[in-house]
Write an enzyme that holds these catalytic residues in place. Structure first.
Site, PDB file in Angstrom:
ATOM      1  N   LYS A 202      28.254 -23.905  27.451  1.00 46.28           N
ATOM      2  CA  LYS A 202      27.388 -23.689  26.294  1.00 46.28           C
ATOM      3  C   LYS A 202      26.074 -23.125  26.815  1.00 46.28           C
ATOM      4  O   LYS A 202      25.500 -23.666  27.757  1.00 46.28           O
ATOM      5  CB  LYS A 202      27.128 -25.003  25.551  1.00 46.28           C
ATOM      6  CG  LYS A 202      26.239 -24.842  24.314  1.00 46.28           C
ATOM      7  CD  LYS A 202      25.864 -26.217  23.746  1.00 46.28           C
ATOM      8  CE  LYS A 202      25.059 -26.075  22.456  1.00 46.28           C
ATOM      9  NZ  LYS A 202      24.434 -27.363  22.052  1.00 46.28           N
ATOM     10  N   HIS A 221      21.619 -37.718  21.579  1.00 45.89           N
ATOM     11  CA  HIS A 221      23.080 -37.850  21.596  1.00 45.89           C
ATOM     12  C   HIS A 221      23.572 -38.185  23.002  1.00 45.89           C
ATOM     13  O   HIS A 221      22.835 -38.030  23.976  1.00 45.89           O
ATOM     14  CB  HIS A 221      23.741 -36.540  21.143  1.00 45.89           C
ATOM     15  CG  HIS A 221      23.544 -35.409  22.101  1.00 45.89           C
ATOM     16  ND1 HIS A 221      22.328 -34.765  22.260  1.00 45.89           N
ATOM     17  CD2 HIS A 221      24.388 -34.811  22.989  1.00 45.89           C
ATOM     18  CE1 HIS A 221      22.432 -33.826  23.174  1.00 45.89           C
ATOM     19  NE2 HIS A 221      23.673 -33.839  23.649  1.00 45.89           N
ATOM     20  N   ASP A 223      26.975 -37.064  25.407  1.00 42.14           N
ATOM     21  CA  ASP A 223      27.965 -35.990  25.415  1.00 42.14           C
ATOM     22  C   ASP A 223      29.373 -36.558  25.226  1.00 42.14           C
ATOM     23  O   ASP A 223      29.730 -37.584  25.823  1.00 42.14           O
ATOM     24  CB  ASP A 223      27.893 -35.199  26.725  1.00 42.14           C
ATOM     25  CG  ASP A 223      26.597 -34.395  26.844  1.00 42.14           C
ATOM     26  OD1 ASP A 223      25.956 -34.146  25.801  1.00 42.14           O
ATOM     27  OD2 ASP A 223      26.243 -34.015  27.977  1.00 42.14           O
ATOM     28  N   HIS A 277      20.326 -38.569  25.513  1.00 34.13           N
ATOM     29  CA  HIS A 277      19.338 -37.542  25.828  1.00 34.13           C
ATOM     30  C   HIS A 277      19.116 -36.631  24.627  1.00 34.13           C
ATOM     31  O   HIS A 277      19.862 -36.673  23.653  1.00 34.13           O
ATOM     32  CB  HIS A 277      19.779 -36.719  27.048  1.00 34.13           C
ATOM     33  CG  HIS A 277      21.098 -36.035  26.874  1.00 34.13           C
ATOM     34  ND1 HIS A 277      22.312 -36.709  26.884  1.00 34.13           N
ATOM     35  CD2 HIS A 277      21.413 -34.730  26.677  1.00 34.13           C
ATOM     36  CE1 HIS A 277      23.299 -35.854  26.710  1.00 34.13           C
ATOM     37  NE2 HIS A 277      22.775 -34.643  26.568  1.00 34.13           N
TER      38      HIS A 277
END
Length: 335
Positions: A202, A221, A223, A277
Site C-alpha cells: 500500500k 487501528h 493491522d 497505531h
C-alpha cells in the site's frame, strides 16, 4: 461516478485554510489534544545484521510482546532499492488525476487492489486525509499487473526489485519470530500461509493539511494481517498508543518499521501484541509511506498454534478463515 480525492481537496483547502467538516475528528481523536508533544517514542531498534542469533531472537520476541512494534537496521535491502521504490511511488501521485484514475478500484470490487481513497466503514462519517494505491507484489503468481502503474515507466522494475529483497527479510524475520515463541524453524510462517503468504503493498499519500491539529491520515487501528513491514519518508506521521497516550515514532533513515498484526497475535495466542497505531498529517509537507502487509491467503484458516495452547493457557482466539476475519473487521462486526 466521480470520486473526490483528498489530493484535490487539499489543493482547495490550501487556499481556504480550512478543511471540510468530515475530516475534522472528534475531540477524543484530535492530535492537538491526544498527542504527547515533544517526546518521540524510543521504540526498540534492532540490528538485523547481528551475528548473535540468540540475542536477536530475544530482542525481537521481547519487542513483539511489549511493543508490537520495532525498527530494524542493517537489513540488507540496499538503500538505492528503497530509494527507487520511493521515487516511483512519489512520481505516480504527482501524475494528473486522469492518469491515476486509470488504476482506480473497479466499482463494486471486493478487493482492495487499485487506486483509491475510502478503505473501510467510516465511523460517524469521518474521513481520513489520505489517498492510496494497493497491489500485490509477491508471490509472482498472485500479482495482477492491471493495478501496477505503467507510468512512471520504471515503476514495475523498482517494485519487483524491492519485493525480491524483501522476501529474504521476511523469511529471516518469520524464523526469528517463530523461535521467540519456541517453535521450530518454518512453523510460524507455515501457520499463516507458508509460501502462499501474500505481500500486499500500500502506498499512502498524505497531502499537506491546513488543520493537522484536527485531522488524521489514518484512524487508530491494528493491522489485520500477520506482519507489516513499512518504509516511511522523512516526514513525521506514525504514532503509537502507549499507556492510552499517543506518541510520535522516531524516524530513523533506512530503517524498516515492523508492526505485529492481528494474525500473529492470534497464532501466538496473545503472546505477541498487535500494535495500535495511527497516522497524523502536517501543514506544509507531503507525507508518504510504503507498508507491505503480509497476509494469509483468503481461504486460509488462522488460529492459535497448537504448541501454544494448553490446559493452563487456553485458546484466546477462534480459528477463522482470513477472508472472514477481514470482512468482520472492515465492517466493524465483533469477531
Amino acid at each position: 461516478m466521480e470520486v473526490e480525492r483528498v489530493q484535490s481537496i487539499a489543493s482547495i483547502a490550501k487556499i481556504t485554510d480550512t478543511i471540510p467538516i468530515e475530516y475534522v475528528r472528534s475531540e477524543k481523536e484530535q492530535p492537538c489534544t491526544t498527542t504527547v508533544v515533544g517526546k518521540d517514542l524510543e521504540v526498540p531498534v534492532i540490528d538485523f545484521g547481528s551475528s548473535d542469533e540468540k540475542g536477536l531472537v530475544k530482542a525481537i520476541a521481547e519487542a513483539s510482546q511489549d511493543w508490537g512494534l520495532f525498527q530494524i537496521v542493517n537489513h540488507d535491502i540496499p538503500t538505492d532499492v528503497i530509494k527507487k521504490l520511493q521515487e516511483v511511488g512519489k512520481q505516480f501521485f504527482e501524475l494528473p488525476p486522469e492518469e491515476k484514475e486509470k488504476y482506480a478500484k473497479p466499482e463494486g470490487s471486493t478487493s482492495v487492489e487499485g487506486y483509491g481513497t475510502k478503505l473501510q466503514k467510516e465511523i460517524e462519517g469521518k474521513k481520513g486525509w489520505v489517498d492510496h494505491i494497493f497491489h500485490k507484489i509477491w508471490p509472482p503468481l498472485y500479482i495482477n499487473y492491471r493495478f501496477w502503474p505503467q507510468n512512471p515507466p520504471s515503476y514495475r522494475a523498482a517494485n519487483e526489485e524491492y519485493a525480491k529483497c524483501l522476501h529474504e527479510v521476511v523469511n529471516k524475520l518469520m524464523g526469528y519470530l517463530g523461535k521467540g515463541l519456541g517453535l521450530e524453524e518454518g512453523e510460524l510462517k507455515t501457520s499463516v500461509g507458508g509460501d502462499d503468504l501474500v505481500y500486499l503493498l500500500k502506498i499512502n499519500y498524505y497531502p499537506p493539511c491546513p488543520r493537522p491539529d484536527l485531522a488524521l491520515g489514518v484512524v487508530a487501528h491494528t493491522d489485520m494481517c500477520a506482519l507489516t513491514i513499512l518504509v516511511p519518508n522523512e516526514v513525521q506521521g506514525l504514532q503509537v498508543c502507549r499507556d492510552e497516550r499517543w506518541y510520535d515514532v522516531k524516524y530513523i533513515p533506512n530503517a524498516l518499521i515492523i508492526h505485529i498484526g492481528d494474525q500473529l497475535e492470534i497464532v501466538s495466542n496473545g503472546k505477541y501484541k498487535a500494535v495500535l497505531h495511527r497516522s497524523t498529517v502536517t501543514k506544509d509537507k507531503t507525507r508518504m509511506s510504503w507498508p507491505v502487509f503480509l497476509e494469509p491467503p483468503s481461504d486460509f484458516a488462522v488460529g492459535p498454534h497448537p504448541m501454544l495452547v494448553s490446559d493452563e493457557n487456553q485458546a484466546k482466539f477462534k480459528t477463522k478463515k482470513y477472508s472472514d476475519y477481514v470482512y468482520c473487521k472492515l465492517n466493524k462486526i465483533p469477531q
